[in-house]
Design a protein around this motif. Structure first.
Motif, PDB file in Angstrom:
ATOM      1  N   MET A  59      12.147   1.954 -17.785  1.00 15.65           N
ATOM      2  CA  MET A  59      10.858   2.143 -17.115  1.00 15.65           C
ATOM      3  C   MET A  59      10.442   0.842 -16.445  1.00 15.65           C
ATOM      4  O   MET A  59      10.967  -0.223 -16.744  1.00 15.65           O
ATOM      5  CB  MET A  59       9.800   2.561 -18.144  1.00 15.65           C
ATOM      6  CG  MET A  59      10.105   3.856 -18.845  1.00 15.65           C
ATOM      7  SD  MET A  59       8.892   4.237 -20.118  1.00 15.65           S
ATOM      8  CE  MET A  59       7.541   4.791 -19.113  1.00 15.65           C
ATOM      9  N   HIS A  60       9.501   0.948 -15.516  1.00 15.72           N
ATOM     10  CA  HIS A  60       8.953  -0.238 -14.878  1.00 15.72           C
ATOM     11  C   HIS A  60       7.503   0.042 -14.509  1.00 15.72           C
ATOM     12  O   HIS A  60       7.075   1.187 -14.442  1.00 15.72           O
ATOM     13  CB  HIS A  60       9.765  -0.641 -13.645  1.00 15.72           C
ATOM     14  CG  HIS A  60       9.720   0.377 -12.544  1.00 15.72           C
ATOM     15  ND1 HIS A  60      10.531   1.484 -12.541  1.00 15.72           N
ATOM     16  CD2 HIS A  60       8.945   0.455 -11.440  1.00 15.72           C
ATOM     17  CE1 HIS A  60      10.259   2.206 -11.473  1.00 15.72           C
ATOM     18  NE2 HIS A  60       9.300   1.611 -10.785  1.00 15.72           N
ATOM     19  N   VAL A  61       6.791  -1.023 -14.241  1.00 15.83           N
ATOM     20  CA  VAL A  61       5.392  -0.887 -13.842  1.00 15.83           C
ATOM     21  C   VAL A  61       5.382  -0.462 -12.384  1.00 15.83           C
ATOM     22  O   VAL A  61       6.075  -1.035 -11.536  1.00 15.83           O
ATOM     23  CB  VAL A  61       4.636  -2.224 -14.033  1.00 15.83           C
ATOM     24  CG1 VAL A  61       3.201  -2.102 -13.564  1.00 15.83           C
ATOM     25  CG2 VAL A  61       4.692  -2.654 -15.484  1.00 15.83           C
ATOM     26  N   ALA A  62       4.602   0.559 -12.080  1.00 11.83           N
ATOM     27  CA  ALA A  62       4.560   1.096 -10.719  1.00 11.83           C
ATOM     28  C   ALA A  62       3.913   0.096  -9.767  1.00 11.83           C
ATOM     29  O   ALA A  62       2.948  -0.585 -10.109  1.00 11.83           O
ATOM     30  CB  ALA A  62       3.772   2.395 -10.709  1.00 11.83           C
ATOM     31  N   THR A  63       4.474   0.030  -8.555  1.00 12.23           N
ATOM     32  CA  THR A  63       3.886  -0.828  -7.524  1.00 12.23           C
ATOM     33  C   THR A  63       2.765  -0.056  -6.837  1.00 12.23           C
ATOM     34  O   THR A  63       2.583   1.147  -7.063  1.00 12.23           O
ATOM     35  CB  THR A  63       4.946  -1.219  -6.483  1.00 12.23           C
ATOM     36  OG1 THR A  63       5.412  -0.034  -5.834  1.00 12.23           O
ATOM     37  CG2 THR A  63       6.108  -1.958  -7.131  1.00 12.23           C
ATOM     38  N   GLU A  64       2.048  -0.721  -5.960  1.00 11.30           N
ATOM     39  CA  GLU A  64       0.956  -0.045  -5.262  1.00 11.30           C
ATOM     40  C   GLU A  64       1.477   1.059  -4.362  1.00 11.30           C
ATOM     41  O   GLU A  64       0.817   2.084  -4.176  1.00 11.30           O
ATOM     42  CB  GLU A  64       0.144  -1.059  -4.452  1.00 11.30           C
ATOM     43  CG  GLU A  64      -0.741  -1.908  -5.320  1.00 11.30           C
ATOM     44  CD  GLU A  64      -1.715  -2.733  -4.506  1.00 11.30           C
ATOM     45  OE1 GLU A  64      -2.206  -2.226  -3.475  1.00 11.30           O
ATOM     46  OE2 GLU A  64      -1.960  -3.872  -4.912  1.00 11.30           O
ATOM     47  N   ALA A  65       2.664   0.886  -3.798  1.00 10.26           N
ATOM     48  CA  ALA A  65       3.239   1.908  -2.924  1.00 10.26           C
ATOM     49  C   ALA A  65       3.593   3.166  -3.719  1.00 10.26           C
ATOM     50  O   ALA A  65       3.678   4.261  -3.165  1.00 10.26           O
ATOM     51  CB  ALA A  65       4.469   1.362  -2.213  1.00 10.26           C
TER      52      ALA A  65
END
Length: 102
Positions: A85-91
């Protein structure tokens, strides 16, 4: 008859000395026993106190480990490593408005 009285008194005196010596030996044995029990109890208390100190130290260590493992940074790192998993970017983020009720 005087010889009989004298031997009875001597026997009574010897008996009192023997009884007194017997009482002294018994009392001395009780004192030694009580002290040996006290020394054993003191040793056991010292051992338990040392164990208590060790357990308190281990508890503090475990609390620190738990606090560190529950930190946001650590959780994010583990999620990335184990789950991919990863932290979602603004895009990648969309904000949706709540529908208004009429």
């Amino acid at each position: 008859m005087a010889a009989t009285r004298r031997s009875k008194r001597a026997l009574a005196g010897r008996s009192l000395v023997a009884i007194a010596l017997g009482v002294f030996v018994v009392v001395t044995a009780l004192v030694v026993w009580r002290r040996s029990v006290g020394v054993g109890t003191a040793r056991e208390m010292q051992r338990l106190e040392a164990e208590r100190r060790a357990l308190r130290s281990e508890r503090v260590t475990l609390e620190n480990d738990l606090r560190r493992a529950m930190s946001r940074r650590q959780v994010v790192q583990e999620a990335e490593r184990r789950l991919g998993m990863h932290v979602a970017t603004e895009a990648q983020t969309r904000f949706l408005a709540e529908p208004r009720e009429p």
